[in-house]
Write a protein that holds these residues in place. Structure first.
Motif, short mmCIF file in Angstrom:
data_model
loop_
_atom_site.label_atom_id
_atom_site.label_comp_id
_atom_site.label_asym_id
_atom_site.label_seq_id
_atom_site.Cartn_x
_atom_site.Cartn_y
_atom_site.Cartn_z
N SER B 46 0.83 -1.21 0.00
CA SER B 46 0.00 0.00 0.00
C SER B 46 0.86 1.25 0.00
CB SER B 46 -0.92 0.00 1.22
OG SER B 46 -1.78 -1.11 1.17
N GLU B 86 -6.96 0.80 -0.61
CA GLU B 86 -7.27 -0.48 0.03
C GLU B 86 -8.53 -0.37 0.88
OE1 GLU B 86 -3.94 -1.84 2.28
OE2 GLU B 86 -5.00 -3.55 3.14
N ASP B 160 -5.52 -1.25 -5.10
CA ASP B 160 -5.00 -1.87 -3.88
C ASP B 160 -6.04 -2.86 -3.36
OD1 ASP B 160 -3.43 -2.47 -1.73
OD2 ASP B 160 -3.22 -0.40 -1.02
N GLU B 161 -5.74 -4.13 -3.55
CA GLU B 161 -6.65 -5.23 -3.18
C GLU B 161 -8.08 -4.98 -3.68
OE1 GLU B 161 -6.23 -6.62 0.84
OE2 GLU B 161 -4.14 -5.95 0.95
MG LIG Z 1 -2.01 -2.79 2.10
#
Ligand SMILES: [Mg+2]
Ligand SMILES: Nc1ncnc2c1ncn2[C@@H]1O[C@H](COP(=O)(O)OP(=O)(O)OP(=O)(O)O)[C@@H](O)[C@H]1O
Lengths: 419, 246
Positions: B46, B86, B160-161
């Motif tokens: 991140s 994220e 992010d994810e």
């Molecule tokens: Mg992360």
């Protein structure tokens, strides 16, 4: 174009604010309903406080002065007191002994001593009445002042009678007021420029003082809105997407400040309306002329003052707000700033800042709130130009401060809460 | 010659509290390429993405998007960037549609209507797009966020994810959206993930990030080959074990 993203951001803020019914209700409905309601309730409660007045007549005699042909009966005073006190809603009981003073249920005791009627009719003595008032009760103090005015009317009537009888005996033709008040002072109410004004101007000034006080109600909701708008975005995790956009951080903050100020000014308007409603209701019960008290130009000045006062407050709080961990610590910081404001507005309620000497006043000019107070106070005194000057100064300071402080904040600091 | 959309050069990040989160990450991503950043919790994924997005300043190193420095030309570069954080959230009192409109306007896209329409399609929310997001499930909100990021067709998307918190169907859908998006727009994508299946399926290249450094970087198939295992997950475990021993 610089303004475009601000207007897009502001549009979002206002949409969000408009749908935030809880915030709107607390800033609009609350002052509009609560201020008049508080007024009514307190008026109603005042009337609801039972005050027990005991009258002890230790004299119960009638005396006549043959020379003056004047008769006084202590029971006349008792009847007078009983009648008027009843009329104002006090409970009156007649007691036989001064023992009643020790009764905790009795708030005020009037004792008419022995020899009262004799002393009252005489040309050599005065008749003394003792009023025992239990310390600490406002309502008892009000009853006490009612008693004093009843007694003083009674006394004046006696005095007038005595003066009349004496001038008759002396065979002279005298005016009562020439004997009673040979010297009198009169007041002519005028403006700072010497133009005569009516008593309503005094009432209007009182209203303006209340408006200054009302400024303290508007800084708090605006400050909490800014805190929620900035720290809340971080805590609700909406800020990252906003910070990564091409809109500069300063514009994101400007939009929030404008929205908060709009909220503040809504609060200011409704506070003022609440006050007006309260005054209207109060004056209906007193029968005064309200139209003359409410000055719409003053309300406009008040609204503009409120706008910049709020802007100055949230701008001062801003650098601290953005450097705190969460909503709670941000609120604490903002609380300190708004408390300073509230303290000043309280002093503005009581002190004529215009009257302060320059050595004291000029250093105070660095405090934005002083200009808020002066804008309203100078306007009320008829110095329109000075009032506008204070508003202008307030505007420049708050906008300048805003531009400066937003430059000191960077998005990384805002995104990542301090440890 | 392939055109490089992203060049990250020797990125380092030391946070204010002294945490040395990223210790020299370099990689580049070409047009039409999906690059996967994978690594254990706290590896620095991140942080790396936030530096590329221009949200936090690298302590050292540089980021170029289409040859432009992220921190020198923020406004131009930010318009080329799409970043899905994220842990992003949406405004509960606004509808999904209003979100799309707001972000389209904020980025100053040319055809707002067209962009929003594409956003609605990307989100797959159908008529629910007109609901306030406070009525959305977590998966619906994540899909809305992805649509916000991708509807502008950014040259470089940093995700992010992207499938965190989504159920199997939601995840499959999002993967399809990403794949289709890259095919159609030839944009570059960097995504981080803990799901090796996802990475293996989506990514043209992956970088194993461990303790702030990229320790392995290659095509998923080649990594599997190199570690002599049957899938990326096993390769990952083996690689990490190797480094823990060191
Ligand atoms: Mg992360
Ligand atoms: N704001 C911050 N301040 C200080 N240290 C931080 C901060 N954010 C992250 N870190 C630290 O930096 C390191 C890398 O964190 P990062 O969030 O980049 O990891 P990640 O690979 O994304 O992990 P995850 O898979 O859990 O999302 C961690 O040690 C983390 O504790």
């Amino acid at each position: 174009m610089i303004g475009r993203d601000i207007s897009v951001l502001l549009d979002k803020e206002l949409k969000d604010l408009w749908r935030d019914r809880k915030t709107l209700i607390t800033t609009i409905i609350l002052p509009l309903v609560m201020l008049p309601l508080l007024g009514i309730v307190s008026l109603a409660l005042i009337a609801q406080q039972p005050v027990n007045v005991a009258i002890v007549d230790l004299d119960s005699t009638r005396s006549t002065d043959p020379l003056l042909n004047l008769t006084v009966d202590s029971r006349w005073l008792v009847d007078n007191l009983t009648y008027h006190l009843h009329k104002y809603g006090y409970n009156v009981l007649l007691a036989n002994s001064t023992q009643v003073v020790s009764d905790p249920d009795v708030d005020v005791v009037v004792v008419i001593p022995e020899g009262f009627s004799r002393n009252a009719t005489s040309l050599k003595t005065t008749a003394k009445i003792t009023v025992y008032r239990k310390a600490g009760y406002q309502s008892a103090a009000r009853a006490e002042s009612t008693i004093h005015s009843i007694v003083s009317v009674f006394s004046r009537n006696l005095s007038n009678y005595k003066l009349k009888a004496l001038s008759k005996l002396a065979g002279i033709n005298a005016t009562l007021s020439a004997l009673r008040n040979p010297v009198q002072a009169y007041t002519e109410l005028v403006t700072v420029h010497g133009v005569p004004v009516s008593i309503e101007v005094e009432l209007r000034n009182a209203f303006a003082r209340i408006l200054v006080l009302a400024l303290s109600f508007v800084v708090t909701p605006a400050a909490s809105y800014v805190i929620d708008g900035i720290i809340g975005e971080r805590e609700r995790k909406t800020i990252e997407l906003l910070l990564v956009s091409p809109a500069p951080l300063s514009h994101i903050i400007y939009a929030k400040m404008i929205a908060a100020t709009i909220l503040g000014i809504i609060a200011a308007i409704f506070d003022a309306l609440g006050l007006v409603t309260y005054i209207v209701l109060a004056s209906i019960s007193y029968g005064a002329n309200i139209g003359l008290i409410i000055d719409y130009k003053l309300l406009i000045i008040h609204a503009i003052t409120a706008f910049f006062t709020i802007l100055a407050t949230i701008t001062i709080a801003l650098p601290f707000i953005t450097r705190t961990r969460g909503i709670r610590s941000a609120s604490n910081v903002a609380g300190i700033v708004t408390t300073v404001g509230i303290v000043f507005f309280f002093t503005g309620f009581m002190i004529d800042y215009v009257k302060l000497s320059p050595e004291i006043l000029y250093p105070l000019y660095i405090i934005p709130y002083v200009h808020s107070i002066l804008a309203i106070q100078t306007y009320m005194l008829g110095y329109i130009y000075r009032s506008l000057l204070h508003l202008l100064f307030l505007a420049i300071v708050s906008i300048g401060l805003l531009v400066f402080t937003t430059k000191t904040i960077n998005s990384e600091k805002l995104l990542i809460a301090p440890p | 010659m392939v055109e490089l959309v992203l060049i990250a050069k020797d990125l380092h990040k030391v946070y204010d509290d002294g945490t040395y989160a990223v210790k020299g990450v370099s990689f580049s991503v070409a047009e039409g390429e999906i690059y996967g950043l994978i690594g254990p919790n706290g590896a620095g994924k991140s942080t790396t993405l936030r530096m590329i997005a221009g949200l936090i300043k690298p302590t050292r190193g540089e980021v170029y998007v289409d040859g432009l420095n992220v921190f020198e030309k923020p406004v131009v570069v930010r318009k080329k960037l799409g970043y899905l954080p994220e842990e992003a959230e949406v405004y509960g009192r606004l509808t999904g549609y209003e979100h799309l409109e707001f972000y389209a306007k904020l980025y100053g896209v040319e055809d707002i209507e067209e962009t929003v329409k594409y956003g609605v399609e990307l989100s797959g929310l159908g008529d629910r797009i007109y609901d306030r997001t406070s009525n959305y499930s977590k998966g619906m909100r994540r899909r809305l966020l992805l649509a916000i990021v991708l509807m502008r067709k950014p040259r470089l998307a940093l995700l992010d994810e992207p499938t965190s918190g989504l159920d199997v169907y939601g995840s499959v859908r999002v993967r399809e959206v990403i794949k289709k998006y890259v095919r159609e727009t030839r944009s570059a994508v960097v995504l981080s993930s803990h799901n090796m299946l996802e990475v293996e399926y989506l990514c043209d290249r992956v970088g194993f990030i461990y303790n702030g450094r990229i320790v392995v970087e290659d095509k998923p198939s080649r990594i599997i080959e190199r570690y002599n295992v049957s899938n990326l997950e096993e390769a990952f475990v083996k690689a990490i074990e190797g480094f823990e021993k060191k």
